[in-house]
Design an enzyme around this catalytic site. Structure first.
Site, PDB file in Angstrom:
ATOM      1  N   TYR A 169       0.862  -1.193   0.000  1.00  0.00           N
ATOM      2  CA  TYR A 169       0.000   0.000   0.000  1.00  0.00           C
ATOM      3  C   TYR A 169       0.888   1.229   0.000  1.00  0.00           C
ATOM      4  O   TYR A 169       1.883   1.288   0.714  1.00  0.00           O
ATOM      5  CB  TYR A 169      -0.886  -0.015   1.248  1.00  0.00           C
ATOM      6  CG  TYR A 169      -1.737   1.220   1.462  1.00  0.00           C
ATOM      7  CD1 TYR A 169      -1.503   2.066   2.550  1.00  0.00           C
ATOM      8  CD2 TYR A 169      -2.774   1.546   0.601  1.00  0.00           C
ATOM      9  CE1 TYR A 169      -2.284   3.203   2.761  1.00  0.00           C
ATOM     10  CE2 TYR A 169      -3.559   2.677   0.809  1.00  0.00           C
ATOM     11  CZ  TYR A 169      -3.309   3.500   1.895  1.00  0.00           C
ATOM     12  OH  TYR A 169      -4.080   4.625   2.103  1.00  0.00           O
ATOM     13  N   ASP A 202       9.273   2.621  -1.244  1.00  0.00           N
ATOM     14  CA  ASP A 202       8.335   3.314  -0.363  1.00  0.00           C
ATOM     15  C   ASP A 202       8.723   2.968   1.078  1.00  0.00           C
ATOM     16  O   ASP A 202       8.366   1.914   1.590  1.00  0.00           O
ATOM     17  CB  ASP A 202       6.902   2.877  -0.672  1.00  0.00           C
ATOM     18  CG  ASP A 202       5.907   3.544   0.275  1.00  0.00           C
ATOM     19  OD1 ASP A 202       4.692   3.468   0.004  1.00  0.00           O
ATOM     20  OD2 ASP A 202       6.346   4.107   1.299  1.00  0.00           O
ATOM     21  N   LYS A 234       5.496   9.311   8.088  1.00  0.00           N
ATOM     22  CA  LYS A 234       5.379   8.803   9.457  1.00  0.00           C
ATOM     23  C   LYS A 234       6.463   9.370  10.391  1.00  0.00           C
ATOM     24  O   LYS A 234       6.385  10.507  10.837  1.00  0.00           O
ATOM     25  CB  LYS A 234       5.349   7.270   9.434  1.00  0.00           C
ATOM     26  CG  LYS A 234       4.095   6.710   8.709  1.00  0.00           C
ATOM     27  CD  LYS A 234       4.026   5.217   8.758  1.00  0.00           C
ATOM     28  CE  LYS A 234       2.949   4.682   7.822  1.00  0.00           C
ATOM     29  NZ  LYS A 234       1.582   4.677   8.390  1.00  0.00           N
TER      30      LYS A 234
HETATM   31  P1  KE4 Z   1      -0.336   8.405   4.497  1.00  0.00           P
HETATM   32  O1  KE4 Z   1      -0.951   9.080   3.314  1.00  0.00           O
HETATM   33  O2  KE4 Z   1      -1.358   7.600   5.282  1.00  0.00           O
HETATM   34  O3  KE4 Z   1       0.472   9.357   5.380  1.00  0.00           O
HETATM   35  O4  KE4 Z   1       0.742   7.350   3.960  1.00  0.00           O
HETATM   36  C1  KE4 Z   1       0.344   6.381   3.043  1.00  0.00           C
HETATM   37  C2  KE4 Z   1       1.306   5.210   3.120  1.00  0.00           C
HETATM   38  C3  KE4 Z   1       2.278   5.087   2.153  1.00  0.00           C
HETATM   39  N1  KE4 Z   1       3.165   4.063   2.173  1.00  0.00           N
HETATM   40  C4  KE4 Z   1       3.131   3.134   3.161  1.00  0.00           C
HETATM   41  C5  KE4 Z   1       4.134   2.012   3.151  1.00  0.00           C
HETATM   42  C6  KE4 Z   1       2.163   3.220   4.188  1.00  0.00           C
HETATM   43  O5  KE4 Z   1       2.130   2.267   5.167  1.00  0.00           O
HETATM   44  C7  KE4 Z   1       1.230   4.272   4.171  1.00  0.00           C
HETATM   45  C8  KE4 Z   1       0.136   4.414   5.224  1.00  0.00           C
HETATM   46  N2  KE4 Z   1       0.052   3.355   6.172  1.00  0.00           N
HETATM   47  C9  KE4 Z   1      -1.269   3.116   6.701  1.00  0.00           C
HETATM   48  C10 KE4 Z   1      -1.251   1.928   7.658  1.00  0.00           C
HETATM   49  N3  KE4 Z   1      -0.410   0.874   7.297  1.00  0.00           N
HETATM   50  C11 KE4 Z   1      -1.789   4.340   7.372  1.00  0.00           C
HETATM   51  C12 KE4 Z   1      -3.013   4.138   8.209  1.00  0.00           C
HETATM   52  C13 KE4 Z   1      -4.184   4.870   7.670  1.00  0.00           C
HETATM   53  O6  KE4 Z   1      -4.342   4.914   6.431  1.00  0.00           O
HETATM   54  O7  KE4 Z   1      -4.935   5.404   8.512  1.00  0.00           O
END
Ligand code: KE4
Length: 437
Positions: A149, A244, A272
């Site tokens: 993701y 990523d 993060k």
């Molecule tokens: P954000 O747009 O949520 O800041 O980041 C997206 C993203 C991109 N790449 C990786 C590897 C990620 O894990 C994420 C976001 N992670 C999720 C949970 N695994 C965020 C939780 C949520 O969407 O509320």
């Protein structure tokens, strides 16, 4: 689906109200507890390794805001830095030195990053990296992997095509077929399908994006062969390799997976931890590529709150502290203690399980199949995971609310807390084993 044995009236009331105002009552579906049933807890506050819900229950936090809170909640140095930043104003819409300070720390830490651009989320960072790869190569196709993701990027919200060389179809309403027609979805760790895809599409592949250690299908490790094949084929065909590291950056090592494994991606996506819990994303890479980004180059990307000075302050303080204390060996040892304890407990109970872990990222799968990609992750009995989730929650341990997420420990999850977690898990797993017969 199993749910909690404890009533949480304040969370319940808050959830009923929120559902009336916000779709599903949450601002991200990942928090909705869809994968475990029951209702999400509403958090009143967090301190150190603890979360406190509206009903004043205390939980040891294993999500850490989905990764950012590696130092625990309200770290004094981060709080102090944010307070000082607030005294200088919230947002200027003009450059500030804090942006260059955080950029310098990131560039010094991440081996392949010579320049970096800040945005406000991991999604924005992935989306921008994809656009840059396409702009830099003049090509359209992107390869991604099932179970990885990268945020809610239209062109990456795509279901796999029927064969490795079949282009993807949208996996959400609202995404036109044209948006995903240039996206190929392959299986993680599958070198054969990667070779096939490049044999068919190689000269038109702008980039390959992956989680170099996957957390979004539960924790799944790449094989060395997969990582080397990725680099070999992207170099051979002139495609960009995009790591990523939103989740793994500054989590598994100060320089992320690429420091840990010695890999050399062309672009890196971050988020993060670099915001210390505030909204910060970033993408970076070699100067020749990054100088294609506007206004240095023609690839457009912009953002009102990009490089927000308060968010920068939280990120700077967080990364400075990580550099100062180098917690990674300790994080690995303590998470190993936890993983070993969980494995011993499940094994003693003859409960089919697989514990995948690297550093302070881990997932307990309820399957007897080695979990090496999304298909094997999905062999896990999610109903058992849900029982484990609620059993641990009711004992005061807050795990990620999905089998297909990674759990995180922080520098504050000490031996005593880890041993208490294992004891609670033994109790919880014994109940599950009893119910399974
Ligand atoms: P954000 O747009 O949520 O800041 O980041 C997206 C993203 C991109 N790449 C990786 C590897 C990620 O894990 C994420 C976001 N992670 C999720 C949970 N695994 C965020 C939780 C949520 O969407 O509320």
């Amino acid at each position: 689906m199993s749910v909690s044995k404890i009533r949480r009236p304040q969370s319940h009331a808050a959830f009923q109200k929120a559902k009336n105002l916000i779709p599903g009552g949450v601002n991200s579906p990942a928090r909705a507890f869809g994968g475990v049933g029951g209702e999400p807890l509403f958090i009143a506050n967090a301190k150190g390794p603890w979360l406190f819900d509206l009903d004043n229950n205390r939980y040891l936090d294993f999500i850490g805001s989905w990764g950012p809170m590696i130092l625990g909640h309200q770290h004094p140095k981060v709080i102090a830095a944010v307070r000082q930043a607030l005294d200088r104003g919230f947002s200027y819409g003009a450059p500030s030195e804090a942006e260059s300070e955080l950029a310098s720390i990131v560039i010094e830490a991440v081996p392949t990053v010579e320049m970096v651009r800040f945005v406000s989320s991991g999604t924005e960072a992935s989306m921008s990296a994809i656009r840059l790869a396409r702009g830099h190569t003049g090509r359209d196709k992107i390869i991604k992997f099932s179970g990885c993701y990268h945020g809610h990027v239209d062109s990456l919200l795509v279901a796999a095509g029927s064969a490795a060389t079949t282009l993807g179809v949208p996996s959400s309403p609202g995404i036109p077929a044209g948006t995903t027609k240039d996206t190929l979805v392959l299986d993680y760790n599958d070198c054969q399908s990667l070779r096939e895809a490049f044999q068919t599409h190689g000269p038109s592949v702008a980039g390959v994006i992956l989680e170099p250690v996957a957390g979004n299908m539960g924790l799944v490790l790449p094989t060395e062969d997969f990582r080397k094949t990725l680099r070999e084929l992207t170099l051979k065909y002139g495609s960009l390799l995009i790591y990523d590291e939103v989740m793994t950056g500054f989590r598994l090592a100060f320089g992320g997976v690429q420091e840990l494994f010695g890999d050399q991606p062309d672009l890196t996506v971050l988020g993060k931890i670099i915001g210390g819990g505030m909204p910060v994303g970033a993408y970076g890479g070699r100067r020749e590529i990054m100088n294609r980004v506007m206004p240095a180059g023609p690839v457009f990307q912009a953002g009102t709150l990009s490089g927000n000075p308060v968010a920068m302050a939280a990120g700077i303080a967080t990364l400075k502290e990580l550099k100062n204390i180098n917690p990674y060996p300790m994080l690995d040892q303590l998470a190993k203690r936890l993983g070993d304890g969980l494995q011993k407990a499940a094994s003693r109970l003859n409960l089919p399980h697989k514990l995948n872990r690297i550093g302070s990222m881990w997932t307990l799968f309820f399957t007897d199949t080695e979990v090496t990609d999304y298909a094997t992750a999905k062999t896990s009995k999610t109903a058992r995971f849900a029982k484990f989730f609620w059993g641990m929650m009711d004992r005061g341990y807050y795990l990620p609310c999905s089998q297909f997420e990674a759990a995180f420990t922080s520098i504050l999850h000490d031996e005593g807390l880890i041993d208490a977690t294992v004891a609670a898990a033994e109790d919880c797993l014994a109940e599950i084993a009893m119910e399974c017969g």
